[in-house]
Design a protein around this motif. Structure first.
Motif, mmCIF file in Angstrom:
data_model
loop_
_atom_site.group_PDB
_atom_site.id
_atom_site.type_symbol
_atom_site.label_atom_id
_atom_site.label_comp_id
_atom_site.label_asym_id
_atom_site.label_seq_id
_atom_site.Cartn_x
_atom_site.Cartn_y
_atom_site.Cartn_z
ATOM 1 N N THR A 90 2.524 1.825 -3.419
ATOM 2 C CA THR A 90 1.581 2.321 -4.418
ATOM 3 C C THR A 90 1.233 3.785 -4.198
ATOM 4 O O THR A 90 1.141 4.573 -5.137
ATOM 5 C CB THR A 90 0.298 1.477 -4.386
ATOM 6 O OG1 THR A 90 0.619 0.105 -4.686
ATOM 7 C CG2 THR A 90 -0.727 1.986 -5.390
ATOM 8 N N ALA A 91 1.036 4.164 -2.931
ATOM 9 C CA ALA A 91 0.564 5.509 -2.623
ATOM 10 C C ALA A 91 1.666 6.555 -2.649
ATOM 11 O O ALA A 91 1.407 7.721 -2.964
ATOM 12 C CB ALA A 91 -0.112 5.519 -1.251
ATOM 13 N N THR B 99 2.067 9.200 -5.390
ATOM 14 C CA THR B 99 0.914 10.075 -5.614
ATOM 15 C C THR B 99 0.913 11.291 -4.701
ATOM 16 O O THR B 99 0.128 12.222 -4.919
ATOM 17 C CB THR B 99 -0.411 9.317 -5.415
ATOM 18 O OG1 THR B 99 -0.596 9.023 -4.016
ATOM 19 C CG2 THR B 99 -0.416 8.012 -6.200
ATOM 20 N N LEU B 100 1.757 11.305 -3.694
ATOM 21 C CA LEU B 100 1.756 12.395 -2.729
ATOM 22 C C LEU B 100 2.357 13.663 -3.339
ATOM 23 O O LEU B 100 3.394 13.619 -4.005
ATOM 24 C CB LEU B 100 2.539 12.001 -1.474
ATOM 25 C CG LEU B 100 1.826 11.008 -0.559
ATOM 26 C CD1 LEU B 100 2.789 10.458 0.480
ATOM 27 C CD2 LEU B 100 0.642 11.672 0.135
ATOM 28 N N VAL C 262 -1.998 8.015 4.513
ATOM 29 C CA VAL C 262 -2.135 7.900 3.062
ATOM 30 C C VAL C 262 -1.256 6.764 2.538
ATOM 31 O O VAL C 262 -1.625 6.060 1.582
ATOM 32 C CB VAL C 262 -1.772 9.230 2.374
ATOM 33 C CG1 VAL C 262 -1.804 9.075 0.854
ATOM 34 C CG2 VAL C 262 -2.728 10.329 2.805
ATOM 35 N N LEU C 263 -0.121 6.563 3.165
ATOM 36 C CA LEU C 263 0.771 5.470 2.778
ATOM 37 C C LEU C 263 0.257 4.110 3.248
ATOM 38 O O LEU C 263 0.876 3.085 2.960
ATOM 39 C CB LEU C 263 2.169 5.717 3.352
ATOM 40 C CG LEU C 263 2.911 6.923 2.773
ATOM 41 C CD1 LEU C 263 4.195 7.176 3.551
ATOM 42 C CD2 LEU C 263 3.227 6.714 1.298
ATOM 43 N N GLY C 264 -0.847 4.094 3.958
ATOM 44 C CA GLY C 264 -1.462 2.838 4.366
ATOM 45 C C GLY C 264 -1.068 2.351 5.743
ATOM 46 O O GLY C 264 -1.506 1.272 6.168
ATOM 47 N N ALA D 103 0.831 -1.214 0.000
ATOM 48 C CA ALA D 103 0.000 0.000 0.000
ATOM 49 C C ALA D 103 0.854 1.249 0.000
ATOM 50 O O ALA D 103 0.552 2.238 -0.681
ATOM 51 C CB ALA D 103 -0.928 0.000 1.211
ATOM 52 N N ALA D 104 1.948 1.236 0.750
ATOM 53 C CA ALA D 104 2.836 2.399 0.812
ATOM 54 C C ALA D 104 3.572 2.590 -0.503
ATOM 55 O O ALA D 104 3.743 3.716 -0.980
ATOM 56 C CB ALA D 104 3.824 2.240 1.963
#
Length: 232
Positions: free
Chosen positions: A20-21, A24-25, A176-178, A17-18
């Motif tokens: 992937t995210a 996008t930050l 946001v990074l999960g 999850a981290a």
């Protein structure tokens, strides 16, 4: 506050999850206590995406922090190459003063590439770089959704509230990074300024390691606090 199962030469992989995210930050804008505008730039692509001169400056300042011997457990500074991977190998954020319109606008990349702004070679880092932090898993595998972070500020940040701004940014990006929970393993009990920041941001002391550290600013062994906060 290095991760419990980590040393400078070992990296725990971030959970999917981290990974992937993180790309996008976008940069986050903030204002310091003295009304100075700053931008906090996410570094998701590793040290190759950070100006070499900035890494060299941050390595210099982190080495000085270790030599002072009061906040991190290491006794000897890392080499520049080790620091590059240790600090920027997973995910990091760098806080930089905005000047001459150098704030990152909507859609700007983490390095300000193509805009002549932000994290680019040629800036006076000793004047405009205020601090940095990394975010990493604190444990491997099935527990990798529990994260850890390491912070330090530069001389230009003193007394300007940069620590609080970076802490607030950490609490925005980590979920946001999960990541679901944050734990800091070694917050030395005599580092009252750091403890106050984390308490103001909703962290609690969840454990204590008696006489954990031999620090340069104490003639006695110092307890280490374990500080945690739910990120959900």
């Amino acid at each position: 506050m290095p991760a419990l199962l980590e040393d400078p030469l070992t990296t725990l992989p971030a959970p999917p999850a981290a990974q992937t995210a993180a790309p996008t930050l976008l940069p986050r804008k903030a204002t310091l206590k003295d009304a100075t505008p700053v931008t906090l730039y996410p570094i998701a692509g590793g040290p190759a995406t950070v100006p070499d001169s900035l890494i060299a400056y941050l390595h210099q300042e982190f080495s000085a922090e270790i030599v002072r011997g009061s906040t991190y457990p290491m006794e000897e500074p890392m080499t520049l190459e080790t620091f590059r991977g240790y600090w920027f190998g997973t995910f990091a954020v760098v806080a930089v003063v905005d000047e001459d319109g150098a704030g990152a606008g909507a859609g700007a990349g983490a390095d300000g590439a193509g805009k002549g702004l932000g994290l680019v070679e040629g800036r006076d880092w000793a004047r405009v770089c205020l601090g940095t932090f990394y975010v990493k898993p604190n444990y491997p595998g099935r527990c990798s959704h529990v994260c850890n972070a390491g912070f330090f500020t530069t001389p230009a940040a003193r007394g300007r509230g940069v620590g609080m701004v970076m802490g607030q940014t950490y609490l925005e990006v980590a979920p946001v990074l999960g990541y679901k929970y944050s734990v800091f393993n070694l917050v030395f009990a005599n580092n009252t300024a750091s403890v106050r920041i984390w308490e103001k941001l909703g962290f609690q002391v969840i454990g204590r390691v008696p006489r954990a550290a031999r620090l340069a600013n104490s003639t006695e062994l110092v307890d280490a606090l374990i500080i945690g906060r739910d990120l959900v």
